[in-house]
Design an enzyme around this catalytic site. Sequence first.
Site: not given
Length: 513
Positions: A187, A239-240, A243-244, A262, A295, A394
Amino acid sequence: MVDAKVPGGTQMFPLPLKQYIHGDWVDSKGSEFLTLRSSVDDSLITDKLSCAVAADVDHAVDSAEQGLRAWQALPPEQRRAVLWKFADILEANAGRLAYLEATLVGKPVSLCKGLEIPTAAESFRYYAGFVDKIEGELTISEDGYLRGFLHQPLGVCAAIIPFNSPIITFAMKVAPALAAGNVVIVKASEFNPFSSLYLGELAIAAGCPPGVVNVIAGAVEAGHALSSHMKIRKISFTGSPMVGRKIQIAAAQSNLKRVTLELGGKSPVLIFDDADIGNAVQHAMSFLAFNGQGCVLGTRIYVQEFIAQTFVEMLTQYVQGAAATLGSDPFAETTMTSPLFHHRQKETVMGMIEQGKKDATVLTGGAAWGDKGCFVQPTIFYQPSAGAEIVQKEVFGPVVVVDTFKTEEEVLQKANDTEYGLGAYVYTTNMDRAIRLSKALEADSVAVNSANPTHITLPFSGWKGSGIGAENGKYVLRAFTQPKTINIRYDTSQKFISARGYMRESLKLITLS
């Protein structure tokens, strides 16, 4: 595909605006289209990007199941050759891939061609070497058993790609998955989808059978459909943290698919008074890479008091020099700065900068730049208050926080005082100290006197809130395979075992279980 102009220019290249499934560009089964504007000058790039929905994920999975059979039917040497060719094709299409990044997000083509594409190509070559080397074990016991295990591919896997480095992360996820015998549905980020979509077409050009690599571009619905799909056996996400967590929950509530996450970092940089200060300052500038949208970048700098003033003056001078180049043409080979890659991220970063002004001293920057696009001035905060948001969270923008320390024990406590644990950096000429801190820092990847904490041959994983699982190195192949044990009884006396003997063996197994 359609042609699109470079922001402010006339160069033309076709943009991929559909889903790439089973070796073909297809319309989404939904009716929504995504609108994308240039991060450089706000000009409309397209309002016709087909947005994938859950039905498109089902289509991609059906295709992937066919592709899995075709991929696994190929002999290992042919699969290895495909991965090698993929690397060659990436390099041959560097100009086009760089355009697909620069035209939307303003990423300098020099970074894309000089860093991202070579790194991605090397990833495919590295994992090509493992295609026929994922080995198990076999032992012959004296009591009449052949005992062993092998590693088998999981099957249909999924990868969710971030907006900041889609080419590199595509390779980090797809290359080991294919080497292990799996197929992948990718995606693309809805904020930066073009290069990822085009990589799907390049996979076919490299020799992947249709369905082996499918690429879709969608938003929340597509991501949830991948995470919860009952036929997908693994999902890898970059990603964030927010969302993870949702992906992990969806995976657990569906078919317990394997998950690699990650989720970002807030990497500390520890600079001692015996360090090469010029080297430390130069490497500390790496927080500006991709305009701070990385990151593992060092965004919390701790400098020993004796050299703090000198360091801060030098760093400020360097950062102001970089700020003077904002707005440069991303297609110029000399350009190294860029905007933030989409408008939502700009709003987030500016909100955190405004809060940071209440918690620390601004040495330079602290504002947006220009009246168009997503440019933000590189910003240095100095000596923040305890618990400041800019220290704990972050930012994912061109923002660094500098603080001072007296002792090794003090700076270690400060460095570890975060929920993130992705990377860390140490600058010192005392190797005893470097080794002590490398072990004591709560981070996966530690670089000493360098700004390069990762390498394709080494596992890259997040500690604490930075994620679970690992990517890179041969270690990642464990995440794309499952062990199967095989226990074969043979007759050491070359006589048949009686039915009663088999019953005894079966009872032993039942008792042990």
